[in-house]
Write a protein that holds these residues in place. Structure first.
Motif, mmCIF file in Angstrom:
data_model
loop_
_atom_site.group_PDB
_atom_site.id
_atom_site.type_symbol
_atom_site.label_atom_id
_atom_site.label_comp_id
_atom_site.label_asym_id
_atom_site.label_seq_id
_atom_site.Cartn_x
_atom_site.Cartn_y
_atom_site.Cartn_z
ATOM 1 N N HIS A 1 43.890 110.640 48.576
ATOM 2 C CA HIS A 1 42.738 109.742 48.432
ATOM 3 C C HIS A 1 41.612 110.205 49.360
ATOM 4 O O HIS A 1 41.809 110.369 50.562
ATOM 5 C CB HIS A 1 43.140 108.316 48.791
ATOM 6 N N PRO A 2 40.400 110.401 48.817
ATOM 7 C CA PRO A 2 39.294 110.888 49.649
ATOM 8 C C PRO A 2 38.512 109.786 50.341
ATOM 9 O O PRO A 2 37.552 110.062 51.064
ATOM 10 C CB PRO A 2 38.413 111.606 48.621
ATOM 11 N N GLY A 3 38.895 108.545 50.121
ATOM 12 C CA GLY A 3 38.100 107.413 50.607
ATOM 13 C C GLY A 3 37.143 106.956 49.530
ATOM 14 O O GLY A 3 36.852 107.670 48.569
ATOM 15 N N GLY A 4 36.656 105.734 49.677
ATOM 16 C CA GLY A 4 35.728 105.208 48.686
ATOM 17 C C GLY A 4 36.408 104.403 47.608
ATOM 18 O O GLY A 4 37.517 103.890 47.794
ATOM 19 N N ALA A 5 35.746 104.287 46.470
ATOM 20 C CA ALA A 5 36.238 103.479 45.362
ATOM 21 C C ALA A 5 35.921 104.181 44.050
ATOM 22 O O ALA A 5 35.122 105.128 44.006
ATOM 23 C CB ALA A 5 35.590 102.090 45.394
ATOM 24 N N ASN A 6 36.552 103.725 42.985
ATOM 25 C CA ASN A 6 36.352 104.342 41.680
ATOM 26 C C ASN A 6 34.911 104.196 41.193
ATOM 27 O O ASN A 6 34.327 103.122 41.272
ATOM 28 C CB ASN A 6 37.276 103.702 40.640
ATOM 29 N N SER A 7 34.371 105.281 40.662
ATOM 30 C CA SER A 7 33.089 105.217 39.959
ATOM 31 C C SER A 7 33.299 105.205 38.457
ATOM 32 O O SER A 7 32.360 104.995 37.675
ATOM 33 C CB SER A 7 32.190 106.398 40.347
ATOM 34 N N SER A 8 34.540 105.420 38.025
ATOM 35 C CA SER A 8 34.939 105.312 36.617
ATOM 36 C C SER A 8 36.380 104.830 36.600
ATOM 37 O O SER A 8 37.095 104.948 37.614
ATOM 38 C CB SER A 8 34.807 106.661 35.903
ATOM 39 N N PRO A 9 36.845 104.255 35.481
ATOM 40 C CA PRO A 9 38.199 103.684 35.462
ATOM 41 C C PRO A 9 39.272 104.689 35.866
ATOM 42 O O PRO A 9 39.313 105.814 35.378
ATOM 43 C CB PRO A 9 38.368 103.247 34.001
ATOM 44 N N PRO B 1 42.201 98.706 41.043
ATOM 45 C CA PRO B 1 41.971 97.277 41.286
ATOM 46 C C PRO B 1 41.447 96.510 40.078
ATOM 47 O O PRO B 1 41.720 95.316 39.932
ATOM 48 C CB PRO B 1 40.945 97.273 42.425
ATOM 49 N N SER B 2 40.721 97.190 39.202
ATOM 50 C CA SER B 2 40.167 96.503 38.035
ATOM 51 C C SER B 2 41.244 96.119 37.021
ATOM 52 O O SER B 2 40.981 95.320 36.114
ATOM 53 C CB SER B 2 39.118 97.387 37.347
ATOM 54 N N LEU B 3 42.456 96.656 37.167
ATOM 55 C CA LEU B 3 43.535 96.397 36.205
ATOM 56 C C LEU B 3 44.561 95.395 36.723
ATOM 57 O O LEU B 3 45.447 94.979 35.973
ATOM 58 C CB LEU B 3 44.251 97.708 35.859
ATOM 59 N N VAL B 4 44.442 95.017 37.986
ATOM 60 C CA VAL B 4 45.484 94.195 38.602
ATOM 61 C C VAL B 4 45.635 92.848 37.900
ATOM 62 O O VAL B 4 46.754 92.384 37.644
ATOM 63 C CB VAL B 4 45.205 94.012 40.105
ATOM 64 N N GLY B 5 44.523 92.201 37.580
ATOM 65 C CA GLY B 5 44.598 90.912 36.896
ATOM 66 C C GLY B 5 45.339 91.010 35.583
ATOM 67 O O GLY B 5 46.181 90.158 35.261
ATOM 68 N N ALA B 6 45.052 92.054 34.811
ATOM 69 C CA ALA B 6 45.730 92.241 33.527
ATOM 70 C C ALA B 6 47.216 92.515 33.720
ATOM 71 O O ALA B 6 48.049 92.106 32.890
ATOM 72 C CB ALA B 6 45.079 93.383 32.753
ATOM 73 N N ASN B 7 47.560 93.203 34.804
ATOM 74 C CA ASN B 7 48.978 93.448 35.089
ATOM 75 C C ASN B 7 49.723 92.135 35.301
ATOM 76 O O ASN B 7 50.832 91.943 34.792
ATOM 77 C CB ASN B 7 49.123 94.323 36.337
ATOM 78 N N HIS B 8 49.105 91.227 36.058
ATOM 79 C CA HIS B 8 49.724 89.917 36.282
ATOM 80 C C HIS B 8 49.772 89.114 34.977
ATOM 81 O O HIS B 8 50.764 88.425 34.704
ATOM 82 C CB HIS B 8 48.955 89.145 37.350
ATOM 83 N N ASP B 9 48.709 89.186 34.199
ATOM 84 C CA ASP B 9 48.685 88.468 32.916
ATOM 85 C C ASP B 9 49.829 88.910 32.012
ATOM 86 O O ASP B 9 50.408 88.096 31.282
ATOM 87 C CB ASP B 9 47.359 88.715 32.192
ATOM 88 N N LYS B 10 50.152 90.187 32.052
ATOM 89 C CA LYS B 10 51.163 90.738 31.144
ATOM 90 C C LYS B 10 52.550 90.161 31.398
ATOM 91 O O LYS B 10 53.384 90.082 30.485
ATOM 92 C CB LYS B 10 51.190 92.264 31.266
ATOM 93 N N VAL B 11 52.812 89.753 32.643
ATOM 94 C CA VAL B 11 54.136 89.197 32.954
ATOM 95 C C VAL B 11 54.114 87.678 33.083
ATOM 96 O O VAL B 11 55.155 87.065 33.353
ATOM 97 C CB VAL B 11 54.705 89.815 34.257
ATOM 98 N N ALA B 12 52.952 87.086 32.892
ATOM 99 C CA ALA B 12 52.834 85.630 33.045
ATOM 100 C C ALA B 12 53.776 84.919 32.085
ATOM 101 O O ALA B 12 53.821 85.218 30.888
ATOM 102 C CB ALA B 12 51.399 85.189 32.795
#
Length: 278
Positions: free
Chosen positions: A130-138, A175-186
């Motif tokens: 990891h180079p530091g920072g955050a995603n600029s694309s998915p 991080p943008s996918l975490v909510g969907a991951n939780h939704d999938k097992v709800a």
């Protein structure tokens, strides 16, 4: 390293987590113990009386995780290591994963040796390079880690089934996918499979940041990292408002994180940070 964790079988594992995270910081500020001893302590805590996994496949996965932890230490550029996505974060996530798996066991959920070893390998690899920072694309930085890991797998092969599962889990740490991951097992009963493993990985990734003891300082480290990358949110993430937004975004779905009472810990922090009602 046998002092990183309290003895297995404690009635409450949350203090065990805090103790391990504190000892990691003592080492980080002084003579860093290294990722390999941390991983060995995690394995030892989970294996309890058994020093090695019995399954050949689990032993292969664990050996790969240990080899990767050694490589990370050998290749790290300590002068340019990210402020947040560094070896301390990897060690935090290792300890978070370990305590989550131990808490699952307390709740009566059996995690196979293969899944246990695979999750320890995944948590070791999830921010590899990891180079530091955050995603600029998915999944930009997650894909970077997967590609670097594939080069590592050339010399340390595992089965294609586990390689693909580990790829998938790393990519799902975006991080943008975490909510969907939780939704999938709800609403789904817990049983360790790839969907639930992704959620366990997501929880382990942020477990230290979700604590009131270590979370605020980790927010400051993330702000420093983002500032160097000229990300505008660096000015917000470590403020009380940024902390409030982060805590509100968190979700905990596994029986392990519920055993550790993370929803209650988050609610307590939110109550202190939220403006008083008129």
């Amino acid at each position: 390293m046998n002092q990183l964790f309290n003895a297995a079988g404690q009635s409450s594992l949350y203090p065990t987590l805090l103790q391990a995270l504190s000892r990691l910081r003592d080492s980080w500020q002084g003579d860093w113990m290294g990722l390999t001893p941390v991983l060995q302590a995690c394995h030892g805590f989970l294996a309890a009386e058994n020093s090695e996994f019995e399954s050949l496949e689990a032993r292969t996965l664990m050996a790969c995780a240990l080899a990767l932890s050694e490589q990370v230490e050998l290749k790290v550029d300590t002068d340019n290591e990210p402020h947040y996505h560094n070896r301390l974060h990897t060690a935090d996530a290792m300890c978070g994963m370990t305590v989550l798996l131990a808490a699952l066991n307390q709740e009566g959920y059996v995690c196979s040796q293969e899944w246990m070893a695979a999750l320890l390998l995944t948590v070791t690899a999830h921010d590899y390079g990891h180079p530091g920072g955050a995603n600029s694309s998915p999944q930009e930085l997650e894909l970077r880690s997967v590609k670097a890991l594939d080069l590592f797998f050339v010399e340390h092969p595992i089965t294609s089934v586990w390689r693909e599962r580990i790829h998938h889990m790393i990519l799902k740490t975006d991080p943008s996918l975490v909510g969907a991951n939780h939704d999938k097992v709800a609403g789904r009963a817990f049983a360790m499979d790839l969907d639930w493993a992704c959620v366990v990985m997501n929880e382990a990734d942020i477990l230290a940041s979700a604590t009131d003891v270590f979370g605020p300082a980790l927010g400051e480290q993330l702000a420093a990292e983002w500032q160097l990358k000229n990300l505008p949110l660096h000015a917000i993430v470590a403020t009380p408002q940024g902390r409030l937004g982060f805590l509100k975004s968190l979700r905990f779905s596994t029986p392990g994180s519920l055993n550790l009472q993370f929803p209650q810990h988050i609610a307590s922090q939110l109550a202190l940070l939220s403006p008083a009602a008129p």
